[in-house]
Motif scaffolding. Structure first.
Motif, mmCIF file in Angstrom:
data_model
loop_
_atom_site.group_PDB
_atom_site.id
_atom_site.type_symbol
_atom_site.label_atom_id
_atom_site.label_comp_id
_atom_site.label_asym_id
_atom_site.label_seq_id
_atom_site.Cartn_x
_atom_site.Cartn_y
_atom_site.Cartn_z
ATOM 1 N N LEU A 137 0.826 -1.200 0.000
ATOM 2 C CA LEU A 137 0.000 0.000 0.000
ATOM 3 C C LEU A 137 0.859 1.249 0.000
ATOM 4 O O LEU A 137 0.559 2.241 -0.674
ATOM 5 C CB LEU A 137 -0.924 -0.016 1.216
ATOM 6 C CG LEU A 137 -1.976 1.090 1.313
ATOM 7 C CD1 LEU A 137 -2.855 1.094 0.075
ATOM 8 C CD2 LEU A 137 -2.810 0.908 2.561
ATOM 9 N N ARG A 138 1.952 1.203 0.732
ATOM 10 C CA ARG A 138 2.851 2.357 0.795
ATOM 11 C C ARG A 138 3.477 2.632 -0.569
ATOM 12 O O ARG A 138 3.527 3.784 -1.027
ATOM 13 C CB ARG A 138 3.938 2.116 1.834
ATOM 14 C CG ARG A 138 4.907 3.290 1.992
ATOM 15 C CD ARG A 138 5.934 3.041 3.081
ATOM 16 N NE ARG A 138 5.298 2.991 4.401
ATOM 17 C CZ ARG A 138 5.125 1.865 5.106
ATOM 18 N NH1 ARG A 138 5.517 0.701 4.603
ATOM 19 N NH2 ARG A 138 4.567 1.895 6.295
ATOM 20 N N TYR A 139 3.954 1.599 -1.259
ATOM 21 C CA TYR A 139 4.548 1.774 -2.579
ATOM 22 C C TYR A 139 3.510 2.289 -3.586
ATOM 23 O O TYR A 139 3.810 3.127 -4.428
ATOM 24 C CB TYR A 139 5.151 0.461 -3.082
ATOM 25 C CG TYR A 139 6.499 0.154 -2.482
ATOM 26 C CD1 TYR A 139 7.592 0.998 -2.713
ATOM 27 C CD2 TYR A 139 6.695 -0.986 -1.702
ATOM 28 C CE1 TYR A 139 8.833 0.719 -2.167
ATOM 29 C CE2 TYR A 139 7.937 -1.270 -1.158
ATOM 30 C CZ TYR A 139 9.008 -0.422 -1.392
ATOM 31 O OH TYR A 139 10.231 -0.710 -0.855
ATOM 32 N N TYR A 140 2.321 1.772 -3.493
ATOM 33 C CA TYR A 140 1.246 2.204 -4.395
ATOM 34 C C TYR A 140 0.946 3.693 -4.202
ATOM 35 O O TYR A 140 0.803 4.453 -5.163
ATOM 36 C CB TYR A 140 -0.006 1.369 -4.120
ATOM 37 C CG TYR A 140 -1.227 1.778 -4.901
ATOM 38 C CD1 TYR A 140 -1.257 1.690 -6.286
ATOM 39 C CD2 TYR A 140 -2.370 2.245 -4.248
ATOM 40 C CE1 TYR A 140 -2.386 2.066 -7.005
ATOM 41 C CE2 TYR A 140 -3.506 2.615 -4.962
ATOM 42 C CZ TYR A 140 -3.506 2.521 -6.336
ATOM 43 O OH TYR A 140 -4.623 2.888 -7.037
ATOM 44 N N TYR A 141 0.894 4.110 -2.970
ATOM 45 C CA TYR A 141 0.624 5.510 -2.665
ATOM 46 C C TYR A 141 1.748 6.419 -3.134
ATOM 47 O O TYR A 141 1.513 7.476 -3.720
ATOM 48 C CB TYR A 141 0.405 5.666 -1.159
ATOM 49 C CG TYR A 141 -0.955 6.211 -0.819
ATOM 50 C CD1 TYR A 141 -2.104 5.472 -1.070
ATOM 51 C CD2 TYR A 141 -1.107 7.469 -0.246
ATOM 52 C CE1 TYR A 141 -3.351 5.969 -0.762
ATOM 53 C CE2 TYR A 141 -2.358 7.972 0.069
ATOM 54 C CZ TYR A 141 -3.472 7.216 -0.198
ATOM 55 O OH TYR A 141 -4.719 7.710 0.088
ATOM 56 N N LEU A 142 2.987 6.031 -2.884
ATOM 57 C CA LEU A 142 4.122 6.849 -3.278
ATOM 58 C C LEU A 142 4.229 6.945 -4.794
ATOM 59 O O LEU A 142 4.616 7.991 -5.340
ATOM 60 C CB LEU A 142 5.414 6.271 -2.689
ATOM 61 C CG LEU A 142 5.553 6.365 -1.165
ATOM 62 C CD1 LEU A 142 6.837 5.681 -0.705
ATOM 63 C CD2 LEU A 142 5.535 7.826 -0.712
ATOM 64 N N MET A 143 3.885 5.877 -5.490
ATOM 65 C CA MET A 143 3.903 5.903 -6.950
ATOM 66 C C MET A 143 2.889 6.916 -7.482
ATOM 67 O O MET A 143 3.208 7.741 -8.346
ATOM 68 C CB MET A 143 3.587 4.518 -7.500
ATOM 69 C CG MET A 143 3.511 4.461 -9.014
ATOM 70 S SD MET A 143 2.771 2.933 -9.601
ATOM 71 C CE MET A 143 1.093 3.117 -8.988
ATOM 72 N N GLU A 144 1.672 6.881 -6.953
ATOM 73 C CA GLU A 144 0.636 7.816 -7.401
ATOM 74 C C GLU A 144 1.011 9.256 -7.051
ATOM 75 O O GLU A 144 0.806 10.176 -7.849
ATOM 76 C CB GLU A 144 -0.706 7.455 -6.750
ATOM 77 C CG GLU A 144 -1.297 6.145 -7.216
ATOM 78 C CD GLU A 144 -2.112 6.300 -8.506
ATOM 79 O OE1 GLU A 144 -2.082 7.399 -9.097
ATOM 80 O OE2 GLU A 144 -2.773 5.326 -8.890
#
Length: 343
Positions: A137-144
């Motif tokens: 979830l953290r990686y997904y958020y940082l990517m967006e």
């Protein structure tokens, strides 16, 4: 969802190996626009005074240079256009965005499919704010977040479209919302917002790619799908499911909190933008269907030269006609000439 399933796709080497070969295969040339012939006087006027001279200045320049007014107008058109990106460049940009939206939506949906709050939005607020954030979830958020930061900054160096203000507000609200929700551990509802927005952007970029490749029928069909998906996701799911849970379910479960007003204010701002964009989409689509006419590319920001106007005025009279600015306001949306509104 592993971070590795997203980031390799977005690197510039991968884009070079995907977008450019696709452009070559579809015969989208990288040739520049017709360049204006060197002229010190006109160049000085263009850079120091005005890029669009009025009739009085055109008449003065005509006498000074002993040029026909139409020739001077043509020079200024070529000069305005020569630094603008070609279809090849815009195709590669849209391909990059398409790859991002596909990757983000696929990984986001894969993550959400096994999450309870996808099916029951009240789960976004149970045990808040003590909800664990997984590495996925953290990686997904940082990517967006990184993507929307790039959009906000690149908007100042790209060609400034007529929807610049609306797009800037959208990107700014997106950056603030993503950052705010991450800091305040509202990532559950944040993932729903991101996923709902990414899906319609996929159809947008596909339509733009089809337009650059001159597959007009496919572009038109994709535009229709975009209208449907935009209506379902941004005017249906977003207000009925997401705004409902942020405005009412959150108030019921955890009560009002200091940042509640800011959070919902930004979400409502985005919804207002959705309504504005959909209004222009419907207006353009309705008039295009009612008249059955094909207009020029509204988002290309490239003006036709006088020679092109002379050639097409006889061969396609009544088909290719000037259009207004509605299509320029659709969220950086549609480049399809078919859906541009005539004056």
């Amino acid at each position: 969802m592993q971070p590795g399933c997203i980031f390799p796709v977005l690197g510039s080497p991968e884009i070079r190996f995907i977008a450019k070969p696709c452009a070559v295969y579809l015969d989208i040339q990288n040739s520049g626009l017709c360049r204006a012939q060197p002229n010190a006087i006109l160049e000085k006027v263009f850079t120091s005074i005005t890029k669009c001279p009025d009739a009085r200045r055109l008449e003065g320049l005509s006498k000074q240079l002993d040029w026909d007014i139409r020739k001077i107008q043509r020079w200024f058109r070529h000069r305005r256009n020569q630094d603008k990106p070609s279809s090849h460049v815009k195709f590669c940009e849209s391909m990059w965005r398409l790859l991002f939206y596909l990757s983000a939506f696929t990984c986001g949906l894969r993550f959400l499919w096994s999450s309870p709050w996808l099916w029951d939005t009240r789960q976004c607020w149970y045990n808040y704010p003590f909800q664990p954030i997984t590495s996925s979830l953290r990686y997904y958020y940082l990517m967006e977040l990184s993507f929307y930061w790039s959009l906000m900054f690149s908007q100042f160096i790209d060609i400034q479209r007529k929807d610049f203000v609306i797009m800037f507000i959208h990107h700014l609200a997106a950056v603030v919302l993503i950052s705010f929700s991450y800091i305040n551990n509202m990532v559950r509802v944040g993932t729903l917002v991101l996923c709902v927005h990414d899906v319609s952007d996929i159809f947008l970029e596909v339509a733009k790619l089809a337009n650059y490749a001159k597959y007009q029928r496919f572009c038109d069909a994709t535009f229709v799908l975009l209208c449907v998906v935009f209506l379902v996701t941004r005017l249906g799911i977003y207000p009925i499911r997401i705004l409902n849970t942020t405005l009412f379910e959150s108030w019921e479960i955890i009560g009002p909190f200091p940042s509640w007003w800011l959070f919902n204010g930004l979400l409502l701002t985005i919804q207002v933008l959705h309504v504005i964009w959909f209004y222009y989409i419907i207006r353009i689509a309705y008039k295009a269907l009612a008249r059955g006419k094909v207009c020029k590319d509204e988002r290309s920001d490239v003006e036709s030269s006088s020679e092109e106007e002379d050639v097409t005025s006889e061969s396609r009279k009544g088909i290719l006609s000037p259009s207004n600015n509605d299509a320029n306001r659709i969220n950086g949306h549609i480049t399809s000439g078919k859906w541009a509104e005539e004056e």
